[in-house]
Design an enzyme around this catalytic site. Structure first.
Site, short mmCIF file in Angstrom:
data_model
loop_
_atom_site.label_atom_id
_atom_site.label_comp_id
_atom_site.label_asym_id
_atom_site.label_seq_id
_atom_site.Cartn_x
_atom_site.Cartn_y
_atom_site.Cartn_z
N CYS A 118 0.80 -1.23 -0.02
CA CYS A 118 0.09 -0.02 -0.06
C CYS A 118 0.94 1.19 0.01
CB CYS A 118 -0.84 0.09 1.03
SG CYS A 118 -1.76 1.41 1.35
N HIS A 178 -4.09 1.02 8.33
CA HIS A 178 -4.63 0.77 7.09
C HIS A 178 -6.11 0.16 7.18
CE1 HIS A 178 -4.38 -0.55 2.88
NE2 HIS A 178 -5.32 -1.11 3.18
N ASN A 195 -13.71 9.52 -1.80
CA ASN A 195 -13.98 8.49 -2.95
C ASN A 195 -13.99 7.16 -2.14
OD1 ASN A 195 -13.98 10.63 -4.90
ND2 ASN A 195 -11.92 10.74 -4.96
N HIS A 225 -8.72 7.63 2.38
CA HIS A 225 -8.09 9.14 2.77
C HIS A 225 -9.01 10.12 2.31
CE1 HIS A 225 -7.72 7.49 -1.65
NE2 HIS A 225 -8.11 8.67 -2.01
P1 AMP Z 1 -8.81 8.64 -4.83
O1 AMP Z 1 -8.30 7.29 -4.48
O2 AMP Z 1 -9.05 8.76 -6.26
O3 AMP Z 1 -9.44 9.28 -4.04
O4 AMP Z 1 -7.42 9.57 -4.98
C1 AMP Z 1 -5.98 9.13 -4.66
C2 AMP Z 1 -5.09 10.44 -4.60
O5 AMP Z 1 -3.96 10.21 -4.27
C3 AMP Z 1 -5.11 11.17 -6.02
O6 AMP Z 1 -5.45 12.57 -5.80
C4 AMP Z 1 -3.59 11.02 -6.27
O7 AMP Z 1 -2.90 12.31 -7.13
C5 AMP Z 1 -3.02 10.83 -4.85
N1 AMP Z 1 -1.90 10.21 -4.74
C6 AMP Z 1 -1.22 9.19 -5.26
N2 AMP Z 1 -0.13 8.78 -4.92
C7 AMP Z 1 0.36 9.99 -4.12
C8 AMP Z 1 1.59 10.02 -3.34
N3 AMP Z 1 2.81 9.25 -3.67
N4 AMP Z 1 1.84 11.16 -2.72
C9 AMP Z 1 0.82 12.06 -2.81
N5 AMP Z 1 -0.69 11.72 -3.13
C10 AMP Z 1 -0.79 10.90 -4.01
ZN ZN Z 2 -2.47 1.35 3.64
#
Ligand code: AMP
Ligand code: ZN
Length: 118
Positions: free
Chosen positions: A7, A49, A89, A102
């Site tokens: 993850c 997690h 989401n 998140h």
């Molecule tokens: P979601 O799962 O669609 O709600 O969004 C996942 C979010 O995580 C997206 O806005 C990505 O830009 C962000 N994201 C993915 N990897 C990273 C990372 N390594 N650091 C910061 N944000 C991230």
């Molecule tokens: Zn995790």
């Protein structure tokens, strides 16, 4: 602390992947989204997690409440004095891409936001 090997957000919590940290305490962490959709766009996560909001149960009740109460403070410090948006989401139809729960916090002048919103 529940952690999952593959993850990406667990790796951020563990310091194995770099992030631009906004906040951290024993139970939660906030860091800037790597692809910001607004002038302010950070993510707030529980350190332990859990895949998604749909997978939360009584064990997550306390941390979820603490996260929600922390959001306005973090948003204010990040410069969202004129308001902010919170988004979670959940699942494929919810557009979830990272399966570690998140909460998105977005803010800043609305005419500078990118669409589609997360
Ligand atoms: P979601 O799962 O669609 O709600 O969004 C996942 C979010 O995580 C997206 O806005 C990505 O830009 C962000 N994201 C993915 N990897 C990273 C990372 N390594 N650091 C910061 N944000 C991230
Ligand atoms: Zn995790």
């Amino acid at each position: 602390m529940n952690s999952q090997d593959n993850c990406i957000f667990c790796k951020i919590v563990a310091g194995q992947i770099p992030s631009r940290k906004v906040y951290e305490d024993d139970e939660m962490m906030a860091f800037h989204d790597i692809h910001p959709k607004a002038p302010v766009h950070f993510l707030l996560i529980p350190k332990s997690h859990v895949d998604s909001l749909a997978d939360c149960g009584p064990g997550e009740q306390a941390v979820l409440a603490k996260m929600m109460l922390k959001v306005p403070e973090l948003a204010r410090v990040a410069g969202c004095g004129n308001g902010f948006r919170t988004v979670i989401n959940t699942g494929p139809d919810g557009g979830q891409e990272v399966y570690h729960l998140h909460l998105h916090v977005l803010g800043g002048p609305r005419n500078q936001w990118k669409v589609p919103l997360p």
